[in-house]
Write an enzyme that holds these catalytic residues in place. Structure first.
Site, PDB file in Angstrom:
ATOM      1  N   ALA A 226       0.829  -1.209   0.000  1.00  9.09           N
ATOM      2  CA  ALA A 226       0.000   0.000   0.000  1.00  9.09           C
ATOM      3  C   ALA A 226       0.867   1.265   0.000  1.00  9.09           C
ATOM      4  O   ALA A 226       1.219   1.784  -1.068  1.00  9.09           O
ATOM      5  CB  ALA A 226      -0.943  -0.048   1.185  1.00  9.09           C
ATOM      6  N   ARG A 227       1.271   1.715   1.179  1.00  6.28           N
ATOM      7  CA  ARG A 227       2.160   2.873   1.307  1.00  6.28           C
ATOM      8  C   ARG A 227       3.017   2.677   2.558  1.00  6.28           C
ATOM      9  O   ARG A 227       2.533   2.198   3.588  1.00  6.28           O
ATOM     10  CB  ARG A 227       1.355   4.168   1.467  1.00  6.28           C
ATOM     11  CG  ARG A 227       0.793   4.736   0.177  1.00  6.28           C
ATOM     12  CD  ARG A 227       1.868   5.315  -0.737  1.00  6.28           C
ATOM     13  NE  ARG A 227       1.305   5.912  -1.923  1.00  6.28           N
ATOM     14  CZ  ARG A 227       1.078   5.276  -3.081  1.00  6.28           C
ATOM     15  NH1 ARG A 227       1.375   3.995  -3.198  1.00  6.28           N
ATOM     16  NH2 ARG A 227       0.576   5.930  -4.117  1.00  6.28           N
ATOM     17  N   ASP A 251       6.805  -3.698  -0.520  1.00  2.97           N
ATOM     18  CA  ASP A 251       6.964  -3.028  -1.809  1.00  2.97           C
ATOM     19  C   ASP A 251       7.104  -1.519  -1.624  1.00  2.97           C
ATOM     20  O   ASP A 251       7.527  -0.821  -2.538  1.00  2.97           O
ATOM     21  CB  ASP A 251       5.730  -3.326  -2.684  1.00  2.97           C
ATOM     22  CG  ASP A 251       5.904  -2.869  -4.124  1.00  2.97           C
ATOM     23  OD1 ASP A 251       6.948  -3.206  -4.718  1.00  2.97           O
ATOM     24  OD2 ASP A 251       5.010  -2.190  -4.658  1.00  2.97           O
ATOM     25  N   GLU A 256      11.521   6.313   0.140  1.00  2.28           N
ATOM     26  CA  GLU A 256      11.842   5.576  -1.086  1.00  2.28           C
ATOM     27  C   GLU A 256      12.760   6.420  -1.956  1.00  2.28           C
ATOM     28  O   GLU A 256      12.519   7.620  -2.081  1.00  2.28           O
ATOM     29  CB  GLU A 256      10.561   5.228  -1.847  1.00  2.28           C
ATOM     30  CG  GLU A 256       9.668   4.278  -1.061  1.00  2.28           C
ATOM     31  CD  GLU A 256       8.360   3.929  -1.765  1.00  2.28           C
ATOM     32  OE1 GLU A 256       8.211   4.250  -2.961  1.00  2.28           O
ATOM     33  OE2 GLU A 256       7.491   3.331  -1.119  1.00  2.28           O
ATOM     34  N   HIS A 275       9.038  -0.781  -4.971  1.00  7.86           N
ATOM     35  CA  HIS A 275       7.761  -0.169  -5.379  1.00  7.86           C
ATOM     36  C   HIS A 275       7.406  -0.570  -6.820  1.00  7.86           C
ATOM     37  O   HIS A 275       7.163   0.278  -7.679  1.00  7.86           O
ATOM     38  CB  HIS A 275       7.786   1.354  -5.221  1.00  7.86           C
ATOM     39  CG  HIS A 275       6.413   1.950  -5.044  1.00  7.86           C
ATOM     40  ND1 HIS A 275       6.150   3.015  -4.228  1.00  7.86           N
ATOM     41  CD2 HIS A 275       5.214   1.611  -5.582  1.00  7.86           C
ATOM     42  CE1 HIS A 275       4.855   3.322  -4.280  1.00  7.86           C
ATOM     43  NE2 HIS A 275       4.269   2.468  -5.109  1.00  7.86           N
TER      44      HIS A 275
HETATM   45  P1  NDP Z   1      -9.488   1.483  -3.294  1.00  7.18           P
HETATM   46  O1  NDP Z   1     -10.025   2.847  -3.047  1.00  7.18           O
HETATM   47  O2  NDP Z   1     -10.079   0.668  -4.381  1.00  7.18           O
HETATM   48  O3  NDP Z   1      -9.612   0.627  -1.952  1.00  7.18           O
HETATM   49  C1  NDP Z   1      -9.232   1.104  -0.713  1.00  7.18           C
HETATM   50  C2  NDP Z   1      -9.799   0.193   0.363  1.00  7.18           C
HETATM   51  O4  NDP Z   1      -9.271   0.594   1.628  1.00  7.18           O
HETATM   52  C3  NDP Z   1     -11.306   0.215   0.492  1.00  7.18           C
HETATM   53  O5  NDP Z   1     -11.786  -1.096   0.670  1.00  7.18           O
HETATM   54  C4  NDP Z   1     -11.553   1.035   1.749  1.00  7.18           C
HETATM   55  O6  NDP Z   1     -12.692   0.644   2.501  1.00  7.18           O
HETATM   56  C5  NDP Z   1     -10.340   0.657   2.553  1.00  7.18           C
HETATM   57  N1  NDP Z   1     -10.034   1.631   3.590  1.00  7.18           N
HETATM   58  C6  NDP Z   1      -9.862   2.958   3.486  1.00  7.18           C
HETATM   59  N2  NDP Z   1      -9.567   3.495   4.671  1.00  7.18           N
HETATM   60  C7  NDP Z   1      -9.551   2.479   5.554  1.00  7.18           C
HETATM   61  C8  NDP Z   1      -9.312   2.383   6.943  1.00  7.18           C
HETATM   62  N3  NDP Z   1      -9.052   3.468   7.673  1.00  7.18           N
HETATM   63  N4  NDP Z   1      -9.357   1.159   7.513  1.00  7.18           N
HETATM   64  C9  NDP Z   1      -9.638   0.060   6.783  1.00  7.18           C
HETATM   65  N5  NDP Z   1      -9.892   0.083   5.463  1.00  7.18           N
HETATM   66  C10 NDP Z   1      -9.853   1.282   4.865  1.00  7.18           C
HETATM   67  O7  NDP Z   1      -7.941   1.662  -3.510  1.00  7.18           O
HETATM   68  P2  NDP Z   1      -6.946   0.686  -4.309  1.00  7.18           P
HETATM   69  O8  NDP Z   1      -7.205  -0.701  -3.882  1.00  7.18           O
HETATM   70  O9  NDP Z   1      -6.957   1.001  -5.740  1.00  7.18           O
HETATM   71  O10 NDP Z   1      -5.535   1.188  -3.749  1.00  7.18           O
HETATM   72  C11 NDP Z   1      -5.249   1.157  -2.372  1.00  7.18           C
HETATM   73  C12 NDP Z   1      -3.910   1.820  -2.104  1.00  7.18           C
HETATM   74  O11 NDP Z   1      -2.866   0.955  -2.541  1.00  7.18           O
HETATM   75  C13 NDP Z   1      -3.676   3.123  -2.861  1.00  7.18           C
HETATM   76  O12 NDP Z   1      -4.209   4.208  -2.131  1.00  7.18           O
HETATM   77  C14 NDP Z   1      -2.176   3.184  -2.994  1.00  7.18           C
HETATM   78  O13 NDP Z   1      -1.620   3.899  -1.936  1.00  7.18           O
HETATM   79  C15 NDP Z   1      -1.737   1.730  -2.929  1.00  7.18           C
HETATM   80  N6  NDP Z   1      -1.261   1.216  -4.221  1.00  7.18           N
HETATM   81  C16 NDP Z   1       0.015   0.707  -4.298  1.00  7.18           C
HETATM   82  C17 NDP Z   1       0.475   0.179  -5.471  1.00  7.18           C
HETATM   83  C18 NDP Z   1       1.867  -0.347  -5.579  1.00  7.18           C
HETATM   84  O14 NDP Z   1       2.476  -0.204  -6.621  1.00  7.18           O
HETATM   85  N7  NDP Z   1       2.416  -0.955  -4.553  1.00  7.18           N
HETATM   86  C19 NDP Z   1      -0.352   0.133  -6.694  1.00  7.18           C
HETATM   87  C20 NDP Z   1      -1.672   0.674  -6.508  1.00  7.18           C
HETATM   88  C21 NDP Z   1      -2.104   1.173  -5.292  1.00  7.18           C
HETATM   89  P3  NDP Z   1     -14.198   0.880   2.003  1.00  7.18           P
HETATM   90  O15 NDP Z   1     -14.286   0.153   0.710  1.00  7.18           O
HETATM   91  O16 NDP Z   1     -15.045   0.271   3.024  1.00  7.18           O
HETATM   92  O17 NDP Z   1     -14.303   2.351   1.850  1.00  7.18           O
HETATM   93  C1  7N6 Z   2       2.952   3.911 -10.290  1.00  7.30           C
HETATM   94  C2  7N6 Z   2       2.380   4.134  -8.918  1.00  7.30           C
HETATM   95  C3  7N6 Z   2      -0.087   3.693  -7.034  1.00  7.30           C
HETATM   96  O1  7N6 Z   2      -0.492   4.351  -6.089  1.00  7.30           O
HETATM   97  O2  7N6 Z   2       2.060   3.715  -6.029  1.00  7.30           O
HETATM   98  C4  7N6 Z   2       1.264   3.057  -6.943  1.00  7.30           C
HETATM   99  O3  7N6 Z   2      -0.787   3.493  -8.042  1.00  7.30           O
HETATM  100  C5  7N6 Z   2       1.963   2.856  -8.247  1.00  7.30           C
HETATM  101  C6  7N6 Z   2       2.382   4.842 -11.337  1.00  7.30           C
END
Ligand code: NDP
Ligand code: 7N6
Length: 309
Positions: A226-227, A251, A256, A275
């Site tokens: 995630a982050r 990741d 970073e 990442h």
């Molecule tokens: P989404 O918005 O699709 O999903 C986020 C989920 O997190 C939802 O289910 C939401 O709950 C839940 N959530 C939010 N706040 C909380 C909390 N306080 N406690 C528990 N659950 C919570 O986002 P994505 O899945 O697309 O992406 C998630 C994160 O992953 C991004 O914000 C980014 O930082 C990271 N990421 C990393 C990548 C990488 O390269 N490693 C690639 C892409 C994303 P609800 O549905 O109930 O609102």
């Molecule tokens: C690559 C970013 C995201 O939040 O950190 C990830 O989507 C990947 C463009």
């Protein structure tokens, strides 16, 4: 309302995707696509796609963050300026889902160790009770959006018992039980793997710290796709060194690239990817598809997809 006359690709996208291929992916758009740098100015006929934020973007008609995580963008400023901000959620189910399953298979079947020993031509034999199958093991996915569901579906297909945490109680395919964030400890206490798939927000910063690591099983593994700031990295290092948890696949990091001095680099039971959880050879096309759909929506005055401000 003005129509868009130009799509500006800020050169920061180069951080993650090849700019030329990205621009080519917009060949079929009926407005020109231009690569722009930090000295560019914008007006209400411009759309911008960028990796990093810049205050100048607030003069544009609409701004797209090429990432799913938009924690570096000031959503209040976009709302105050009445400039829509969109992100790239929705495209990472397979990419991050697959790498997460890859981490679990490696950590359970020791692929990371075999590869390490291969480097010194060492016919390494682990202790008999080390390897295990992930089938039948419990995975807790924290965050059940695109990433979380992508991880859950794949883990379920491999026979894992998948539970999860999200704010809403809406069911998610492949997830047998959903916990409220207030019950995080209950959700993670029995899990062999805990995978983080939540956005970085004030509510999630340092969500996993000493107390949570102590709640986890001592044979459990933490996965963070995630982050970085969602995990208290010092607490994680302490937990790994003391055997409070068994290992981790990371990741993302507080800083970073991960600083050279970090002890995480040298831990046998830690897999580090730089990442790259979402990195594939068609990433630019996946992101372009989201942007193109929104160009079309903007031009026809429909609501933008993935609007976050
Ligand atoms: P989404 O918005 O699709 O999903 C986020 C989920 O997190 C939802 O289910 C939401 O709950 C839940 N959530 C939010 N706040 C909380 C909390 N306080 N406690 C528990 N659950 C919570 O986002 P994505 O899945 O697309 O992406 C998630 C994160 O992953 C991004 O914000 C980014 O930082 C990271 N990421 C990393 C990548 C990488 O390269 N490693 C690639 C892409 C994303 P609800 O549905 O109930 O609102
Ligand atoms: C690559 C970013 C995201 O939040 O950190 C990830 O989507 C990947 C463009």
């Amino acid at each position: 309302m003005h129509g868009l006359e130009r799509l500006c690709i800020h050169n920061s996208v180069d951080e993650k995707i090849p700019v030329e291929a990205f621009i080519e992916a917009f060949d079929d758009l009926d407005i020109p696509t231009e690569l722009v740098g930090d000295d560019e100015t914008y007006d209400e006929t411009d759309a911008v796609a960028s990796f990093t934020p810049r205050s100048e973007f607030l003069d544009a008609a609409w701004v797209h963050v090429i990432r799913a995580g938009y924690d570096e963008f000031d959503t209040d400023a976009y709302e105050a300026a009445d400039v829509p901000l969109t992100n790239s959620t929705g495209i990472h189910g397979a990419t991050v889902g697959e790498i997460s399953v890859g981490y679990m298979l490696s950590l359970s079947r020791l692929l990371h160790l075999y590869r390490d020993y291969q480097n010194t031509h060492d016919w390494y034999t682990p202790t008999y009770d080390r390897p295990f199958t992930i089938a039948g093991e419990r995975l807790c996915v924290v965050g059940l959006g695109t990433l979380g569901e992508g991880i859950a579906r794949r883990a379920d297909a491999l026979g894992m018992d998948v539970v999860g945490v999200r704010r809403s109680d809406e069911p998610v395919p492949s997830v047998s039980a959903i916990y409220d964030p207030a019950n995080l400890h209950e959700a993670i206490v029995d899990a062999r793997f805990v995978a983080l798939a939540i956005p970085h927000t004030p509510a999630t910063e340092n969500l996993i710290s000493t107390a949570e690591l102590e709640t986890m099983r001592d044979d459990a593994y933490l996965i963070n796709v995630a982050r970085g700031p969602i995990v208290d990295e010092d607490a994680l290092v302490t937990a790994l060194k003391s055997g409070t948890i068994a290992g981790a696949a990371l990741d993302v990091f507080e800083t970073e690239p991960l600083p050279e001095k970090s002890s995480l680099w040298d831990m046998d039971e830690v897999i580090i990817s730089p990442h790259k959880g979402s990195a594939t050879n068609r990433y630019h096309r996946d992101i372009a598809a989201v942007v193109k759909e929104n160009v079309q929506r903007f031009q026809s005055e429909e609501d933008l997809k993935n609007r976050v401000a």
